[in-house]
Design a protein around this motif. Structure first.
Motif, short mmCIF file in Angstrom:
data_model
loop_
_atom_site.label_atom_id
_atom_site.label_comp_id
_atom_site.label_asym_id
_atom_site.label_seq_id
_atom_site.Cartn_x
_atom_site.Cartn_y
_atom_site.Cartn_z
N ASP A 122 0.81 -1.22 0.00
CA ASP A 122 0.00 0.00 0.00
C ASP A 122 0.85 1.27 0.00
O ASP A 122 0.55 2.25 0.69
N LEU A 123 1.92 1.27 -0.82
CA LEU A 123 2.78 2.45 -0.95
C LEU A 123 2.78 3.01 -2.37
O LEU A 123 3.51 3.95 -2.66
N TRP A 124 1.96 2.44 -3.23
CA TRP A 124 1.94 2.87 -4.63
C TRP A 124 1.54 4.33 -4.77
O TRP A 124 2.14 5.09 -5.55
N ASP A 125 0.56 4.75 -4.01
CA ASP A 125 0.10 6.15 -4.10
C ASP A 125 1.14 7.13 -3.57
O ASP A 125 1.06 8.33 -3.84
N ALA A 126 2.11 6.62 -2.81
CA ALA A 126 3.17 7.48 -2.27
C ALA A 126 4.47 7.34 -3.05
O ALA A 126 5.54 7.75 -2.59
N ARG A 127 4.39 6.79 -4.27
CA ARG A 127 5.60 6.48 -5.03
C ARG A 127 6.43 7.72 -5.41
O ARG A 127 7.62 7.62 -5.68
N LYS A 128 5.81 8.89 -5.46
CA LYS A 128 6.53 10.11 -5.82
C LYS A 128 6.96 10.92 -4.60
O LYS A 128 7.58 11.97 -4.72
N LYS A 129 6.64 10.39 -3.42
CA LYS A 129 6.94 11.09 -2.18
C LYS A 129 8.36 10.76 -1.71
O LYS A 129 8.83 9.64 -1.87
N SER A 130 9.04 11.74 -1.12
CA SER A 130 10.37 11.51 -0.58
C SER A 130 10.31 10.50 0.57
O SER A 130 9.45 10.60 1.46
N ILE A 131 11.22 9.54 0.55
CA ILE A 131 11.23 8.51 1.59
C ILE A 131 11.42 9.14 2.97
O ILE A 131 10.86 8.66 3.97
N SER A 132 12.18 10.21 3.05
CA SER A 132 12.43 10.86 4.34
C SER A 132 11.15 11.40 4.98
O SER A 132 11.10 11.62 6.19
N LYS A 133 10.11 11.58 4.17
CA LYS A 133 8.83 12.08 4.67
C LYS A 133 7.87 10.97 5.08
O LYS A 133 6.77 11.23 5.56
N PHE A 134 8.30 9.72 4.89
CA PHE A 134 7.45 8.58 5.24
C PHE A 134 7.25 8.51 6.76
O PHE A 134 8.14 8.87 7.53
N SER A 135 6.10 8.00 7.18
CA SER A 135 5.87 7.70 8.59
C SER A 135 6.70 6.48 8.97
O SER A 135 7.23 5.76 8.11
N TRP A 136 6.77 6.19 10.30
CA TRP A 136 7.51 5.01 10.74
C TRP A 136 6.92 3.73 10.14
O TRP A 136 7.65 2.83 9.73
N GLY A 137 5.60 3.66 10.09
CA GLY A 137 4.96 2.47 9.52
C GLY A 137 5.28 2.31 8.05
O GLY A 137 5.54 1.19 7.58
N MET A 138 5.27 3.40 7.29
CA MET A 138 5.60 3.35 5.86
C MET A 138 7.05 2.96 5.65
O MET A 138 7.37 2.17 4.75
N LYS A 139 7.95 3.49 6.48
CA LYS A 139 9.36 3.12 6.38
C LYS A 139 9.55 1.64 6.65
O LYS A 139 10.37 0.98 5.99
N ASN A 140 8.82 1.12 7.61
CA ASN A 140 8.96 -0.30 7.91
C ASN A 140 8.44 -1.17 6.78
O ASN A 140 9.01 -2.22 6.47
N ARG A 141 7.35 -0.73 6.14
CA ARG A 141 6.86 -1.47 4.97
C ARG A 141 7.87 -1.43 3.83
O ARG A 141 8.01 -2.40 3.08
N LEU A 142 8.59 -0.32 3.70
CA LEU A 142 9.66 -0.25 2.70
C LEU A 142 10.78 -1.23 3.04
O LEU A 142 11.33 -1.90 2.15
N ASN A 143 11.13 -1.34 4.33
CA ASN A 143 12.11 -2.34 4.74
C ASN A 143 11.65 -3.75 4.37
O ASN A 143 12.46 -4.60 3.97
N LEU A 144 10.36 -4.01 4.51
CA LEU A 144 9.82 -5.32 4.15
C LEU A 144 9.90 -5.56 2.64
O LEU A 144 10.18 -6.67 2.19
N ILE A 145 9.68 -4.52 1.86
CA ILE A 145 9.82 -4.65 0.40
C ILE A 145 11.26 -5.04 0.06
O ILE A 145 11.49 -5.92 -0.78
N LEU A 146 12.24 -4.41 0.70
CA LEU A 146 13.64 -4.74 0.45
C LEU A 146 13.93 -6.20 0.76
O LEU A 146 14.78 -6.83 0.12
N CYS A 147 13.23 -6.74 1.76
CA CYS A 147 13.40 -8.15 2.11
C CYS A 147 12.76 -9.07 1.07
O CYS A 147 13.36 -10.07 0.67
#
Length: 308
Positions: A122-147
């Motif tokens: 559920d990060l597709w709508d935020a695909r143009k947003k700077s990662i530094s602006k992500f919430s903690w939950g969004m950052k963790n979901r990005l970590n999961l994507i990397l896994c």
């Protein structure tokens, strides 16, 4: 992928991890548990190759971490850990394109994988947003994507449920179940074992750098326990006999509370339990699931030792 750990010792100034001899079996979900300082992180970092200086050996799918070319096995391994991303001022698509190159994902597969996993988490709508602006939950979901984006054969996850709500924790749990069906090997370190105990096949429990248990959940003899609060007085012995017939274990009965602790290992048993209560006109006042934590695991280990 099977992992064989033989005579593993890692020495520090104040303490030592090992000697450890362990086998992590393929096509299983294995939990590595232990209190802070037990050696979990040292063992995990040695398996993934970030710690190289240790005595003994770690063999992954036939490849020794002591070999000069040990790094080649990393193409079959994914690792989850928490990264902050606060200094990453790029959008998530650009970042993942770069990481796909680092992870060795083929060029023709990159865009499809990026889109799939951004939508999955559920990060597709935020695909143009700077990662530094992500919430903690969004950052963790990005970590999961990397896994998960590499879709590796060996998946190692260090505290995957942190900063995630129950919806995402359940989604990850179902994903791991699917991956096991595909023949992947999964290793998890976690503090709150209660959330994932139902999908764990095997446990490794460390304490003070030593192995205190390694084996299946059946061998550990730990179960999902519930406390039943019955509204009216009932025939406890008759109830226990019924539970025994359905292979449902029963434990402490509290006369003051009119409660009984039981343990089940499948939903069929729960269905039979409720049918019995309805048939015998025994309404419940309350039903509480008792947590599976390190305290309950240590009690199970003590009981196992006493029953030898």
């Amino acid at each position: 992928m099977e992992i064989n750990i033989r005579k593993f010792v890692k020495k520090f100034k104040a303490n030592q991890i090992g000697e450890l001899n362990l086998d992590i079996n393929s096509n299983k979900i294995t939990a590595i548990l232990g209190s802070s300082g037990s050696g979990k992180s040292v063992l995990i970092n040695s398996i993934i190759g970030s710690i190289r200086k240790f005595k003994g050996n770690i063999i992954i799918n036939g490849t020794s971490r002591k070999k000069f070319t040990h790094y080649k096995i990393n193409k079959l391994i994914s690792f989850y850990t928490q990264t902050d991303f606060s200094l990453y001022s790029v959008n998530v698509v650009f970042f993942l394109r770069t990481m796909c190159i680092v992870l060795g994902i083929k060029k023709r597969e990159r865009e499809q994988k990026i889109e799939y996993w951004l939508k999955f988490f559920d990060l597709w709508d935020a695909r143009k947003k700077s990662i530094s602006k992500f919430s903690w939950g969004m950052k963790n979901r990005l970590n999961l994507i990397l896994c998960f984006i590499k879709e590796a054969q060996l998946i190692i996850m260090d505290e995957p449920g942190a900063n995630l709500d129950s919806y995402w924790r359940n989604k990850i749990k179902n994903l791991l179940i699917d991956y096991k069906k595909q023949g992947k090997t999964i290793i998890i370190t976690v503090h709150n074992i209660d959330e994932i105990s139902d999908i764990i096949d095997e446990y490794i429990i460390l304490e003070g750098g030593k192995k205190i248990f390694a084996g299946t959940k059946e061998k550990l003899n730990i179960y999902s326990k519930y406390k039943l609060f019955i509204k009216d007085l009932f025939d406890v012995q008759k109830f226990r006999e019924f539970l025994l017939e359905e292979d449902i274990m029963s434990f402490k009965y509290d006369n003051d509370e009119n409660s009984l602790v039981i343990a089940v290992d499948n939903y069929r048993q729960i269905n039979y339990l409720f049918l019995y209560l309805i048939k015998n006109n025994l309404p419940l006042n309350n039903l509480i699931k008792l947590p599976i934590n390190m305290e309950s695991i240590h009690k199970a280990l003590e009981n196992n030792e006493l029953n030898k």
